[in-house]
Design a protein around this motif. Structure first.
Motif, PDB file in Angstrom:
ATOM      1  N   ILE A 126     100.612  53.245   7.938  1.00 60.61           N
ATOM      2  CA  ILE A 126      99.821  54.720   7.994  1.00 60.61           C
ATOM      3  C   ILE A 126      99.665  55.446   7.349  1.00 60.61           C
ATOM      4  O   ILE A 126      99.029  55.884   6.590  1.00 60.61           O
ATOM      5  CB  ILE A 126     100.559  55.684   8.926  1.00 60.61           C
ATOM      6  CG1 ILE A 126      99.682  56.913   9.581  1.00 60.61           C
ATOM      7  CG2 ILE A 126     102.091  56.096   8.744  1.00 60.61           C
ATOM      8  CD1 ILE A 126      97.957  55.972  10.094  1.00 60.61           C
ATOM      9  N   ALA A 130     104.040  50.418  10.686  1.00 62.10           N
ATOM     10  CA  ALA A 130     102.881  50.884  10.817  1.00 62.10           C
ATOM     11  C   ALA A 130     103.282  52.068  10.327  1.00 62.10           C
ATOM     12  O   ALA A 130     102.583  53.149   9.971  1.00 62.10           O
ATOM     13  CB  ALA A 130     102.653  51.673  12.775  1.00 62.10           C
ATOM     14  N   SER A 131     104.784  52.374  10.580  1.00 64.61           N
ATOM     15  CA  SER A 131     104.933  53.701   9.390  1.00 64.61           C
ATOM     16  C   SER A 131     104.471  53.507   7.969  1.00 64.61           C
ATOM     17  O   SER A 131     104.478  54.212   7.076  1.00 64.61           O
ATOM     18  CB  SER A 131     106.925  54.145   8.907  1.00 64.61           C
ATOM     19  OG  SER A 131     107.527  53.116   9.453  1.00 64.61           O
ATOM     20  N   CYS A 153      92.346  54.576   7.480  1.00 62.06           N
ATOM     21  CA  CYS A 153      91.589  54.661   8.491  1.00 62.06           C
ATOM     22  C   CYS A 153      91.600  53.296   8.586  1.00 62.06           C
ATOM     23  O   CYS A 153      91.862  52.804   9.809  1.00 62.06           O
ATOM     24  CB  CYS A 153      90.578  55.759   9.597  1.00 62.06           C
ATOM     25  SG  CYS A 153      91.112  55.454  10.947  1.00 62.06           S
ATOM     26  N   SER A 213     106.456  49.731  15.058  1.00 58.64           N
ATOM     27  CA  SER A 213     107.247  50.263  14.488  1.00 58.64           C
ATOM     28  C   SER A 213     107.694  50.682  13.125  1.00 58.64           C
ATOM     29  O   SER A 213     106.748  52.029  12.546  1.00 58.64           O
ATOM     30  CB  SER A 213     107.854  51.279  15.335  1.00 58.64           C
ATOM     31  OG  SER A 213     108.698  52.265  15.000  1.00 58.64           O
ATOM     32  N   GLN A 259      97.100  61.351  12.311  1.00 58.16           N
ATOM     33  CA  GLN A 259      96.794  61.469  11.653  1.00 58.16           C
ATOM     34  C   GLN A 259      96.078  59.508  10.900  1.00 58.16           C
ATOM     35  O   GLN A 259      95.731  60.458  10.627  1.00 58.16           O
ATOM     36  CB  GLN A 259      99.041  60.396  11.026  1.00 58.16           C
ATOM     37  CG  GLN A 259      99.058  61.111   9.947  1.00 58.16           C
ATOM     38  CD  GLN A 259     100.879  60.176   9.692  1.00 58.16           C
ATOM     39  OE1 GLN A 259     101.806  60.225  10.514  1.00 58.16           O
ATOM     40  NE2 GLN A 259     100.902  60.421   8.425  1.00 58.16           N
ATOM     41  N   LEU A 260      96.167  59.063  12.512  1.00 59.90           N
ATOM     42  CA  LEU A 260      95.137  58.355  11.150  1.00 59.90           C
ATOM     43  C   LEU A 260      93.669  58.907  11.400  1.00 59.90           C
ATOM     44  O   LEU A 260      92.841  58.906  10.213  1.00 59.90           O
ATOM     45  CB  LEU A 260      94.966  57.509  12.702  1.00 59.90           C
ATOM     46  CG  LEU A 260      94.624  56.024  12.471  1.00 59.90           C
ATOM     47  CD1 LEU A 260      94.938  54.997  10.830  1.00 59.90           C
ATOM     48  CD2 LEU A 260      94.525  54.521  13.122  1.00 59.90           C
ATOM     49  N   TYR A 319      93.955  50.437   8.754  1.00 60.55           N
ATOM     50  CA  TYR A 319      94.368  50.359   9.626  1.00 60.55           C
ATOM     51  C   TYR A 319      94.136  49.750  11.056  1.00 60.55           C
ATOM     52  O   TYR A 319      94.709  49.147  11.331  1.00 60.55           O
ATOM     53  CB  TYR A 319      95.266  51.780   9.672  1.00 60.55           C
ATOM     54  CG  TYR A 319      96.767  52.325  10.509  1.00 60.55           C
ATOM     55  CD1 TYR A 319      97.639  52.045   9.409  1.00 60.55           C
ATOM     56  CD2 TYR A 319      96.093  51.865  11.984  1.00 60.55           C
ATOM     57  CE1 TYR A 319      98.742  52.792  10.778  1.00 60.55           C
ATOM     58  CE2 TYR A 319      97.817  52.686  12.481  1.00 60.55           C
ATOM     59  CZ  TYR A 319      98.272  52.405  12.262  1.00 60.55           C
ATOM     60  OH  TYR A 319      99.900  52.562  13.013  1.00 60.55           O
ATOM     61  N   VAL A 335     101.157  56.728  18.441  1.00 60.88           N
ATOM     62  CA  VAL A 335     102.056  57.439  17.935  1.00 60.88           C
ATOM     63  C   VAL A 335     101.179  58.436  16.389  1.00 60.88           C
ATOM     64  O   VAL A 335     101.657  59.084  15.852  1.00 60.88           O
ATOM     65  CB  VAL A 335     103.525  56.622  17.452  1.00 60.88           C
ATOM     66  CG1 VAL A 335     104.333  57.307  16.261  1.00 60.88           C
ATOM     67  CG2 VAL A 335     104.136  55.670  18.036  1.00 60.88           C
ATOM     68  N   TYR A 336     101.473  57.286  16.009  1.00 57.79           N
ATOM     69  CA  TYR A 336      99.580  58.013  14.656  1.00 57.79           C
ATOM     70  C   TYR A 336      98.655  58.288  14.929  1.00 57.79           C
ATOM     71  O   TYR A 336      97.580  58.177  14.654  1.00 57.79           O
ATOM     72  CB  TYR A 336      99.789  57.405  13.776  1.00 57.79           C
ATOM     73  CG  TYR A 336     101.557  56.600  13.178  1.00 57.79           C
ATOM     74  CD1 TYR A 336     102.342  57.503  12.312  1.00 57.79           C
ATOM     75  CD2 TYR A 336     102.913  55.373  13.722  1.00 57.79           C
ATOM     76  CE1 TYR A 336     103.437  57.219  12.235  1.00 57.79           C
ATOM     77  CE2 TYR A 336     103.271  55.050  13.148  1.00 57.79           C
ATOM     78  CZ  TYR A 336     103.827  56.083  12.795  1.00 57.79           C
ATOM     79  OH  TYR A 336     105.042  55.890  12.342  1.00 57.79           O
ATOM     80  N   LYS A 393      92.235  61.414   8.744  1.00 54.95           N
ATOM     81  CA  LYS A 393      92.926  60.668   7.240  1.00 54.95           C
ATOM     82  C   LYS A 393      91.721  61.749   6.603  1.00 54.95           C
ATOM     83  O   LYS A 393      90.883  61.162   6.822  1.00 54.95           O
ATOM     84  CB  LYS A 393      92.680  59.709   6.921  1.00 54.95           C
ATOM     85  CG  LYS A 393      94.243  58.939   7.187  1.00 54.95           C
ATOM     86  CD  LYS A 393      94.120  58.114   7.243  1.00 54.95           C
ATOM     87  CE  LYS A 393      95.867  56.731   6.903  1.00 54.95           C
ATOM     88  NZ  LYS A 393      96.457  57.017   5.831  1.00 54.95           N
TER      89      LYS A 393
END
Length: 742
Positions: A213, A209-210, A218, A206, A263-264, A221, A259-260, A267
């Motif tokens: 991101i 990743a924060s 992308c 976590s 957002q991912l 990541y 979780v992302y 992008k």
């Protein structure tokens, strides 16, 4: 025989204590000779005798208790103090050593006390010696140190995640203790280690990743995420228990991907749209691999794939509509060219994105569905009043007919037809395509316009493979009909040569077709000229000699004639329809005829008379002079033969204005649908015998859904019709329940 001397408890246990002490010294590494077979036998026999003496000298229970006390004393005096004075990795090493020694001690003492296991324990249903030995370590050692051990192991895992080298073999041995201490159950491993390790894993990723991101593109990541998953899997193979793999990977996937996810994928410069735009196939494949592992992950990716493709399809459709509206005033063949270019662009667009589905997205059904839905604006909307079914059928026609718009190699034609069939699969109403295609095929076959018979058969095979034999049965019948018709014509020629007294007077070719295969065509009792009447009679006589009990129905609207037009400048050969020929031949006996006279003498309806007179007097070739000289035909017009007509060609073809067959096609399709719904209802009811209305409708929709979406009202109407025709009946007690009538 000497009576054996009794071994008393204290005496026997003193002897056993010496053996146990020797074992402890060996385990502690003190100088001590190994057990000989004689030593082992003496210890075993001592226990045996103490357990087999007659009461009150049977010491089985006391020895069972002392067996356990031996472990407890050793653990309390030696094992626990050695563990308490060590910390972290040193404590782990000591624990592994002590657990290994303990198992050796359990194994040896279990052998010494084996007679207890065989008889006393079995009779008393007590825990076996091996379990008692392990339980001692669990209750005295494990329960005290497992929290510290867990924390030390988790810290080492953290260090490894941060790139430091750790002793993996040590961790494997420590974690084996959590498993083995459960004696066949995983509860100690899961509750005392795994649950905390998974929480720590979630917290670790976590945090990572924060940051990633925000910092990474992308693709970068995803590379990190994939590497992390690979390393966690590697950890399982080296020291974690195999049962942890799925749970561990799910934690990592949740923190890094679930979780992302939004957002991912979204992008701006590197998300899913950007990867598709820039053709980043490796990154898209990685995206598929990663998101296929999380709940509904592929739903999101396939949705974005659809969102990316759909606007391109919409743009193509809009461009085609704009082009079509601009071309309305232009010639029809220019509009046809635009439609051909449009379909070609649709195929190219589909070609562009299908490899993504097949390769990057592993041929997954979700992405096939997304691609289909993206193309639905074309497949189920059409362009400028023409349905996609009609456009695709016309596109095929232009490829397959002689002198079509596109000139392609045989390989290119096969490839293009394959791609068209894939697009047809997206159309919700495939019956409509089938009917348009059938009509185009009919004209190609009847007018000998097919460029290549192999290609004609090939696309029918492709359609059959995709949609089933019923879809192409009529089309296959048409192709077969033409082959038989050519044979029939040969027989007719042979008949004429063998019967010199029989002659039609003029050259005659007749194509005999099977009514059920071909589209329905208008058939009127055209008043044929005398020359043609004789032809019809001669062929009818021939046909009855060959096939009896079959009626010939003449479709004059499909006929063509070659007639000679004698004009002042020169004689010219005119290629016309049977209707046009019949009209022109009227002027052999009359110089001037009114519209009403022509209609009466031909016995044709208004719209056909208007079409044929327009083609002869108002179109390109003015064979007839019309009074008044206007561009439209009206019932008050008069016509004369134009003897002054001339053209640079000696042979000209005078075409009739094209008829928009859309309405007729739709009527034919509606009829076919009625038959299909009837057949489906009868099939369902025949197998089920009794069925409720809702269930019958639902099963009918499901059965027919691959060809078209049946309207519920239409199904209800067909049910009522089948009741009237006594295929079904309503239940007397329940109006919504139907019974099949055999």
């Amino acid at each position: 025989m000497n009576k054996q001397k009794i071994i008393y408890l204290n005496q026997g246990w003193d002897f056993m204590q010496k053996g146990i002490t020797k074992l402890k010294n060996i385990l502690e590494g003190l100088p001590e000779p190994q057990f000989s077979s004689e030593d082992y036998m003496m210890l075993y026999v001592t226990i045996y005798r103490m357990c087999t003496q007659k009461p009150p000298h049977d010491y089985s229970q006391q020895l069972y208790d002392k067996y356990r006390e031996s472990f407890e004393e050793y653990i309390t005096s030696t094992v626990l103090p050695s563990l308490r004075e060590k910390h972290d990795e040193f404590m782990l090493r000591e624990l592994v050593r002590r657990w290994s020694n303990h198992k050796i001690m359990v194994r040896w003492l279990s052998r010494f006390f084996h007679h207890l296991d065989r008889y006393f324990i079995a009779r008393q249903t007590l825990p076996p010696l091996y379990d008692v030995g392990l339980a001692c370590f669990r209750d005295l050692v494990y329960r005290e140190v497992n929290g510290k051990v867990r924390d030390a192991v988790i810290f080492l895992i953290y260090q490894e995640r941060e790139g430091r080298q750790i002793d993996r073999a040590l961790l494997k041995n420590v974690l084996d203790i959590f498993v083995e201490i459960g004696m066949g159950q995983m509860e100690y491993y899961e509750n005392d280690f795994e649950s905390s390790m998974l929480k720590d894993t979630a917290a670790y990723y976590s945090s990572k990743a924060s940051n990633w991101i925000l910092e990474d593109s992308c693709p970068d990541y995803m590379l990190k995420a994939e590497e992390c998953l690979k390393r966690e899997k590697d950890r399982v193979s080296h020291y974690l228990h195999v049962s942890s793999e799925q749970k561990l990977l799910e934690e990592v996937q949740h923190e890094l991907l679930s979780v992302y996810a939004t957002q991912l994928l979204e992008k701006e410069c590197s998300g899913c749209h950007a990867l598709l735009r820039d053709d980043k196939v490796d990154d898209l494949s990685r995206m598929y691999r990663l998101f296929s592992k999380i709940p509904r992950g592929l739903d999101r990716v396939s949705s974005m794939f659809k969102q990316h493709v759909a606007p391109e399809v919409t743009t193509l459709v809009k461009q085609a509509e704009d082009a079509a509206s601009n071309k309305k005033a232009e010639k029809r063949d220019m509009v046809g060219l635009q439609e051909q270019v449009f379909i070609r662009k649709v195929i190219e667009l589909h070609d562009k994105y299908l490899p993504y589905v097949n390769d990057c997205f592993n041929n997954h059904t979700l992405f096939h569905k997304a691609l289909k839905e993206a193309f639905e604006i074309f497949c189920n909307k059409g362009v400028s009043g023409s349905s996609s079914a009609e456009l695709l059928a016309t596109f095929c026609d232009n490829i397959l007919k002689k002198g079509g718009i596109e000139k392609l190699s045989d390989e290119a034609i096969e490839d293009t037809l394959e791609k068209v069939v894939k697009l047809v699969a997206y159309i919700s109403d495939k019956y409509l395509f089938a009917e348009f295609y059938r009509r185009k095929l009919a004209w190609r076959l009847l007018l000998d316009k097919s460029a290549n018979d192999e290609h004609e058969r090939s696309i029918l095979t492709k359609l059959k493979q995709q949609f089933g034999g019923q879809f192409t049965s009529k089309m296959k019948g048409m192709v077969t009909d033409l082959t038989l018709a050519k044979e029939n014509q040969s027989f007719f020629k042979e008949y004429l040569s063998n019967n010199s007294n029989v002659s039609p007077g003029i050259g005659l070719t007749v194509t005999v077709l099977t009514t059920g295969f071909w589209p329905s065509y208008k058939s009127f009792d055209l008043n044929l000229p005398a020359e043609m009447v004789k032809c019809v009679e001669v062929f009818r006589e021939f046909y009855q000699t060959k096939i009896k009990h079959k009626n010939l129905k003449w479709i004059y609207s499909l006929g063509t004639c070659n007639i000679n037009g004698k004009f002042e400048a020169k004689t010219m050969e005119l290629i016309v329809t049977t209707y046009q020929a019949s009209a022109l031949l009227l002027f052999n006996s009359s110089d001037r005829l009114s519209y009403q006279e022509i209609m009466s003498q031909l016995n044709l309806p208004d719209n056909d008379v208007v079409r044929l007179l327009h083609s002869l007097s108002c179109a390109k070739y003015k064979i007839l002079i019309k009074e008044p000289n206007t561009k439209t035909i009206s019932p008050s017009d008069y016509f004369e033969f134009n003897s002054k007509f001339t053209d640079k060609m000696r042979r000209i073809k005078i075409s009739l204005p094209p008829v928009d067959e859309k309405k007729k096609v739709i009527e034919e399709v509606d009829m076919d649908r009625r038959y299909a719904i009837d057949a489906s209802i009868v099939r369902i009811m025949k197998s089920r015998k009794v069925l409720g209305y809702q269930q019958l409708v639902m099963e009918c929709v499901e059965q027919l859904g691959h060809m078209f979406k049946p309207d519920v009202k239409a199904i209800k109407k067909r049910i009522e019709d089948l009741i009237t025709r006594e295929y079904l009946e309503r239940d007397k007690g329940n109006a919504n329940l139907f019974r099949y009538l055999a």
